[in-house]
Design a protein around this motif. Structure first.
Motif, short mmCIF file in Angstrom:
data_model
loop_
_atom_site.label_atom_id
_atom_site.label_comp_id
_atom_site.label_asym_id
_atom_site.label_seq_id
_atom_site.Cartn_x
_atom_site.Cartn_y
_atom_site.Cartn_z
N GLY A 173 0.78 -1.23 0.00
CA GLY A 173 0.00 0.00 0.00
C GLY A 173 0.81 1.28 0.00
N TYR A 174 2.12 1.19 -0.19
CA TYR A 174 2.94 2.40 -0.30
C TYR A 174 2.55 3.14 -1.59
CZ TYR A 174 6.23 0.90 3.36
OH TYR A 174 6.83 0.53 4.55
N GLU A 175 2.40 4.45 -1.50
CA GLU A 175 1.92 5.21 -2.65
C GLU A 175 2.95 6.16 -3.25
OE1 GLU A 175 -1.64 7.13 -1.38
OE2 GLU A 175 -2.81 5.27 -1.33
N ASP A 176 3.88 6.66 -2.43
CA ASP A 176 4.84 7.65 -2.93
C ASP A 176 6.19 6.98 -3.19
OD1 ASP A 176 5.88 10.05 -3.72
OD2 ASP A 176 5.89 10.98 -1.73
N VAL A 177 6.18 6.08 -4.18
CA VAL A 177 7.38 5.30 -4.49
C VAL A 177 7.83 5.60 -5.91
CG1 VAL A 177 8.40 3.00 -4.60
CG2 VAL A 177 6.57 3.46 -2.96
N HIS A 178 9.09 6.02 -6.05
CA HIS A 178 9.64 6.34 -7.36
C HIS A 178 10.70 5.30 -7.74
CE1 HIS A 178 7.57 10.15 -7.15
NE2 HIS A 178 8.05 10.30 -5.93
#
Length: 274
Positions: free
Chosen positions: A242-247
């Motif tokens: 559920g991590y959303e801010d992953v680049h």
């Protein structure tokens, strides 16, 4: 085994076994052809070897193959745009995760990673040596826009260094100590895998392990390795959690060094040393 399974980008062997007869669930085996043919594979799987969805003109970086080339691969494998794809390998999922990332980048809506690998599946379920009959399709890729894509380049990573982003290096210790991006934390991609079961560790254990390294859902995260293979696995796991801010730094350290980016070297204390 892990509660994040099955409703996310990662699915369990049990989930897959109950859907083997569904014609819209397509299995993709990314191992070499000799393994697929000689060792066996999951029932109904098609073979799309790892090297076929890398940019052969840029071997060192191992970058994306291009939308048209990838669409041709899926079309030849008889895959439709609305199929559910489940990818697997026999290396804890790291090569299959690269396929998942590639398919997502080129707009395939429903692509999953099998939790575990061929050997994990073989512990409980049958395999086969029969190659399925495949009718080719006309597959059209629909690449994500730059705003939608998790992929970032050199300039974006340089800018992230000026913010409170967590730069995560998924390589081995000797590689990390030789050269790394400034301030990076080392999180070997294999730490999330249970060596005995060959599957992912339980969700609570994964979250605690990541938190020990400062990799938490509230932070901006930038992943890199050498050629963007190993970070594919970590990206899929973080997405499943559920991590959303992953680049995803596609060029990784290879591009960073080619642009004379600043690096650090030498030993550094990490969570696993404490």
């Amino acid at each position: 085994m892990v509660s994040l399974m099955d409703d996310s980008v990662v699915v369990s062997p049990d989930w897959l076994a109950s859907r083997l007869d569904d014609p819209q669930v397509r299995l993709v085996d990314v191992r070499d052809a000799w393994e697929f043919d000689g060792i066996g594979h999951l029932p109904g799987a098609v073979n799309i070897p790892f090297d076929s969805y890398r940019d052969e003109s840029d071997v060192d970086r191992g970058t994306l193959p291009g939308a048209a080339a990838f669409a041709d691969l899926l079309g030849e494998a008889g895959i439709e745009a609305d199929d559910t794809i489940v990818a697997y390998d026999d290396t804890h999922g790291v090569f299959a995760a690269r396929f998942v990332l590639t398919a997502l980048e080129y707009g395939h809506d429903d692509v999953r990673l099998l939790d575990g690998d061929y050997s994990a599946w073989n512990q409980s379920y049958e395999t086969t040596g029969e190659t399925p009959d495949v009718e080719s399709t006309t597959y059209e890729a629909d690449p994500l826009s730059p705003e939608e894509s998790p992929l970032v380049g050199y300039d974006a990573v340089a800018a992230a260094l000026e913010r409170d982003a967590v730069l995560v290096d998924t390589r081995e210790r000797d590689e990390f100590e030789e050269a790394r991006l400034p301030g990076a934390v080392r999180f070997d991609w294999r730490e999330v895998v249970d060596d005995e079961t060959r599957r992912l560790k339980p969700e609570a254990e994964l979250e605690a392990l990541l938190a020990e390294h400062g990799i938490t859902p509230d932070r901006e995260i930038v992943l890199y390795c050498n050629t963007a293979r190993r970070i594919s696995h970590t990206y899929v796991v973080l997405t499943a959690l559920g991590y959303e801010d992953v680049h995803f730094y596609e060029g990784s350290l290879t591009e960073w060094l080619a642009n004379d980016g600043e690096v650090e070297s030498g030993p550094v204390s990490t969570a696993e040393d404490d």
